[in-house]
Design a protein around this motif. Structure first.
Motif, PDB file in Angstrom:
ATOM      1  N   SER A 141       0.833  -1.190   0.000  1.00  0.00           N
ATOM      2  CA  SER A 141       0.000   0.000   0.000  1.00  0.00           C
ATOM      3  C   SER A 141       0.877   1.254   0.000  1.00  0.00           C
ATOM      4  O   SER A 141       2.101   1.193   0.091  1.00  0.00           O
ATOM      5  N   VAL A 142       0.215   2.399  -0.078  1.00  0.00           N
ATOM      6  CA  VAL A 142       0.936   3.668  -0.105  1.00  0.00           C
ATOM      7  C   VAL A 142       1.612   3.901   1.244  1.00  0.00           C
ATOM      8  O   VAL A 142       0.989   3.710   2.294  1.00  0.00           O
ATOM      9  N   PRO A 143       2.887   4.275   1.258  1.00  0.00           N
ATOM     10  CA  PRO A 143       3.577   4.497   2.537  1.00  0.00           C
ATOM     11  C   PRO A 143       3.008   5.701   3.269  1.00  0.00           C
ATOM     12  O   PRO A 143       2.377   6.570   2.661  1.00  0.00           O
ATOM     13  N   PRO A 144       3.224   5.771   4.578  1.00  0.00           N
ATOM     14  CA  PRO A 144       2.732   6.911   5.353  1.00  0.00           C
ATOM     15  C   PRO A 144       3.356   8.210   4.855  1.00  0.00           C
ATOM     16  O   PRO A 144       4.412   8.209   4.213  1.00  0.00           O
ATOM     17  N   PRO A 145       2.730   9.355   5.142  1.00  0.00           N
ATOM     18  CA  PRO A 145       3.265  10.637   4.659  1.00  0.00           C
ATOM     19  C   PRO A 145       4.542  11.034   5.388  1.00  0.00           C
ATOM     20  O   PRO A 145       4.756  10.666   6.552  1.00  0.00           O
ATOM     21  N   GLN A 146       5.394  11.773   4.684  1.00  0.00           N
ATOM     22  CA  GLN A 146       6.542  12.376   5.359  1.00  0.00           C
ATOM     23  C   GLN A 146       6.025  13.473   6.284  1.00  0.00           C
ATOM     24  O   GLN A 146       4.975  14.065   6.042  1.00  0.00           O
ATOM     25  N   VAL A 147       6.783  13.755   7.322  1.00  0.00           N
ATOM     26  CA  VAL A 147       6.325  14.727   8.308  1.00  0.00           C
ATOM     27  C   VAL A 147       7.443  15.710   8.645  1.00  0.00           C
ATOM     28  O   VAL A 147       8.620  15.408   8.499  1.00  0.00           O
ATOM     29  N   ALA A 148       7.049  16.884   9.096  1.00  0.00           N
ATOM     30  CA  ALA A 148       7.982  17.878   9.630  1.00  0.00           C
ATOM     31  C   ALA A 148       7.672  18.029  11.112  1.00  0.00           C
ATOM     32  O   ALA A 148       6.514  18.198  11.494  1.00  0.00           O
ATOM     33  N   LEU A 149       8.698  17.955  11.937  1.00  0.00           N
ATOM     34  CA  LEU A 149       8.532  18.023  13.393  1.00  0.00           C
ATOM     35  C   LEU A 149       9.229  19.268  13.922  1.00  0.00           C
ATOM     36  O   LEU A 149      10.389  19.516  13.593  1.00  0.00           O
ATOM     37  N   SER A 150       8.531  20.036  14.730  1.00  0.00           N
ATOM     38  CA  SER A 150       9.138  21.230  15.299  1.00  0.00           C
ATOM     39  C   SER A 150      10.083  20.839  16.431  1.00  0.00           C
ATOM     40  O   SER A 150       9.945  19.774  17.046  1.00  0.00           O
ATOM     41  N   VAL A 151      11.043  21.715  16.697  1.00  0.00           N
ATOM     42  CA  VAL A 151      11.977  21.477  17.796  1.00  0.00           C
ATOM     43  C   VAL A 151      11.213  21.356  19.111  1.00  0.00           C
ATOM     44  O   VAL A 151      11.486  20.466  19.930  1.00  0.00           O
ATOM     45  N   LYS A 152      10.249  22.242  19.314  1.00  0.00           N
ATOM     46  CA  LYS A 152       9.481  22.218  20.563  1.00  0.00           C
ATOM     47  C   LYS A 152       8.704  20.916  20.720  1.00  0.00           C
ATOM     48  O   LYS A 152       8.646  20.340  21.820  1.00  0.00           O
ATOM     49  N   ALA A 153       8.105  20.448  19.630  1.00  0.00           N
ATOM     50  CA  ALA A 153       7.348  19.204  19.704  1.00  0.00           C
ATOM     51  C   ALA A 153       8.247  18.044  20.103  1.00  0.00           C
ATOM     52  O   ALA A 153       7.869  17.195  20.919  1.00  0.00           O
ATOM     53  N   CYS A 154       9.451  18.027  19.541  1.00  0.00           N
ATOM     54  CA  CYS A 154      10.403  16.971  19.883  1.00  0.00           C
ATOM     55  C   CYS A 154      10.845  17.085  21.342  1.00  0.00           C
ATOM     56  O   CYS A 154      10.875  16.089  22.071  1.00  0.00           O
ATOM     57  N   VAL A 225      11.327  12.159   8.048  1.00  0.00           N
ATOM     58  CA  VAL A 225      11.236  13.449   8.744  1.00  0.00           C
ATOM     59  C   VAL A 225      11.872  14.499   7.841  1.00  0.00           C
ATOM     60  O   VAL A 225      13.092  14.499   7.612  1.00  0.00           O
ATOM     61  N   LEU A 226      11.067  15.399   7.310  1.00  0.00           N
ATOM     62  CA  LEU A 226      11.528  16.338   6.290  1.00  0.00           C
ATOM     63  C   LEU A 226      12.645  17.246   6.790  1.00  0.00           C
ATOM     64  O   LEU A 226      13.545  17.614   6.028  1.00  0.00           O
ATOM     65  N   ASN A 227      12.598  17.633   8.052  1.00  0.00           N
ATOM     66  CA  ASN A 227      13.618  18.528   8.616  1.00  0.00           C
ATOM     67  C   ASN A 227      14.557  17.775   9.559  1.00  0.00           C
ATOM     68  O   ASN A 227      14.975  18.290  10.586  1.00  0.00           O
ATOM     69  N   GLU A 230      17.957  19.471  10.333  1.00  0.00           N
ATOM     70  CA  GLU A 230      17.799  20.632  11.223  1.00  0.00           C
ATOM     71  C   GLU A 230      17.660  20.174  12.674  1.00  0.00           C
ATOM     72  O   GLU A 230      18.303  20.731  13.577  1.00  0.00           O
ATOM     73  N   LEU A 231      16.850  19.153  12.886  1.00  0.00           N
ATOM     74  CA  LEU A 231      16.649  18.628  14.235  1.00  0.00           C
ATOM     75  C   LEU A 231      17.931  17.989  14.770  1.00  0.00           C
ATOM     76  O   LEU A 231      18.270  18.142  15.954  1.00  0.00           O
ATOM     77  N   LYS A 232      18.629  17.306  13.914  1.00  0.00           N
ATOM     78  CA  LYS A 232      19.874  16.654  14.324  1.00  0.00           C
ATOM     79  C   LYS A 232      20.886  17.678  14.813  1.00  0.00           C
ATOM     80  O   LYS A 232      21.561  17.472  15.833  1.00  0.00           O
ATOM     81  N   ARG A 233      20.984  18.796  14.105  1.00  0.00           N
ATOM     82  CA  ARG A 233      21.914  19.858  14.521  1.00  0.00           C
ATOM     83  C   ARG A 233      21.489  20.457  15.861  1.00  0.00           C
ATOM     84  O   ARG A 233      22.324  20.751  16.720  1.00  0.00           O
ATOM     85  N   HIS A 234      20.184  20.644  16.025  1.00  0.00           N
ATOM     86  CA  HIS A 234      19.693  21.252  17.263  1.00  0.00           C
ATOM     87  C   HIS A 234      19.996  20.379  18.478  1.00  0.00           C
ATOM     88  O   HIS A 234      20.380  20.900  19.541  1.00  0.00           O
ATOM     89  N   PHE A 235      19.828  19.072  18.350  1.00  0.00           N
ATOM     90  CA  PHE A 235      19.980  18.175  19.492  1.00  0.00           C
ATOM     91  C   PHE A 235      21.405  17.626  19.639  1.00  0.00           C
ATOM     92  O   PHE A 235      21.657  16.821  20.545  1.00  0.00           O
ATOM     93  N   LEU A 236      22.312  18.076  18.780  1.00  0.00           N
ATOM     94  CA  LEU A 236      23.698  17.638  18.875  1.00  0.00           C
ATOM     95  C   LEU A 236      24.273  17.997  20.244  1.00  0.00           C
ATOM     96  O   LEU A 236      24.172  19.125  20.701  1.00  0.00           O
TER      97      LEU A 236
END
Length: 259
Positions: A141-154, A225-227, A230-236
């Motif tokens: 079936s069709v794969p799930p949608p790609q998503v963008a996650l905010s820093v705050k949400a994470c 995860v589209l961003n 960006e998230l990886k750099r933030h949580f480094l």
């Protein structure tokens, strides 16, 4: 049909969203002596004929779950009675966790997913697609949608997960808590269920394999995860940097995870 029994063993399956609580419950319910009635705090869960149950007090709701619980056909002899609750549901029900922790002889099965970012990504995907579970042998079936996650949400989600696991550890005696590894349950359910049967105190029941949860997301985090960068750099350099590390084969840490 309902029962009012004081001789049953109560248990609850706890976890963050998308950590395999439903899959574990399906496997446990294959045992003739075990009955887990789904999400007690989910008003839409069809396991509970009392649609107004959430209007009850916390104590009355627990009595409904463990003393006057619904008994489906074929489960009349069940003596291990449970339900499952995800962490966000406790936030909508102040004081319920504390009341549950006081319930006599309560045993807790805590599902833990190794990569909390996978849990959050899967939760957001399910909300966007409306697909929460998928059973079967194929995945065409069709794969799930790609998503963008905010820093705050994470940040909020990572902290909520840590706080929840800590709350469970501090609220129950160690002998009454069993932690189950999400990845282990998916990769080797038979082996993973052995300590569960022992923990509950029931006989060992073979895992037939008839309950197979289909993988919804097989792509790594970097592709879903589209961003991600960006998230990886933030949580480094933070305690959560491990969630953004890739395995040697280029995939995320959860190489075989079901979304």
């Amino acid at each position: 049909m309902t029962y009012f029994m004081l001789t049953t063993q109560p248990f609850v399956i706890l976890g963050m969203p998308r950590t395999g609580t439903h899959y574990l419950e399906e496997l446990l319910n294959a045992h003739p002596d075990v009955l887990s009635n789904g999400e007690l705090l989910n008003r839409y869960d069809t396991n509970w004929p009392d649609t107004n149950r959430l209007q009850r007090s916390n104590r009355r709701l627990l009595e409904l779950a463990y003393l006057r619980y619904p008994v489906p056909k074929g489960k009349d002899e069940a003596t291990y009675i449970g339900c499952k609750i995800n962490q966000p549901q406790f936030q909508e029900r102040p004081g319920f966790f504390e009341e549950m922790a006081l319930w006599p002889r309560m045993k807790v099965i805590l599902m833990i997913r190794g990569n909390t970012l996978e849990s959050l990504r899967s939760l957001v995907q399910a909300r966007q697609s409306g697909q929460w579970l998928r059973y079967g042998a194929g995945n065409d079936s069709v794969p799930p949608p790609q998503v963008a996650l905010s820093v705050k949400a994470c940040e909020d989600y990572f902290r909520a997960s840590d706080d929840f696991h800590r709350q469970v550890a501090e609220s129950f005696a160690p002998k009454n808590v069993l932690s189950i590894d999400y990845e282990g349950l998916l990769n080797a359910p038979v082996k993973c269920l052995e300590p569960v049967w022992k923990f509950l105190g029931t006989s060992v029941h073979p895992c037939s394999g008839t309950t197979t949860l289909q993988r919804q997301e097989v792509r790594p985090l970097e592709q879903t995860v589209l961003n991600f960068d960006e998230l990886k750099r933030h949580f480094l350099g933070s305690p959560y940097a491990k969630f953004f590390q890739a395995a040697k084969d280029g995939r995320s840490l959860e190489k075989t995870a079901i979304a």
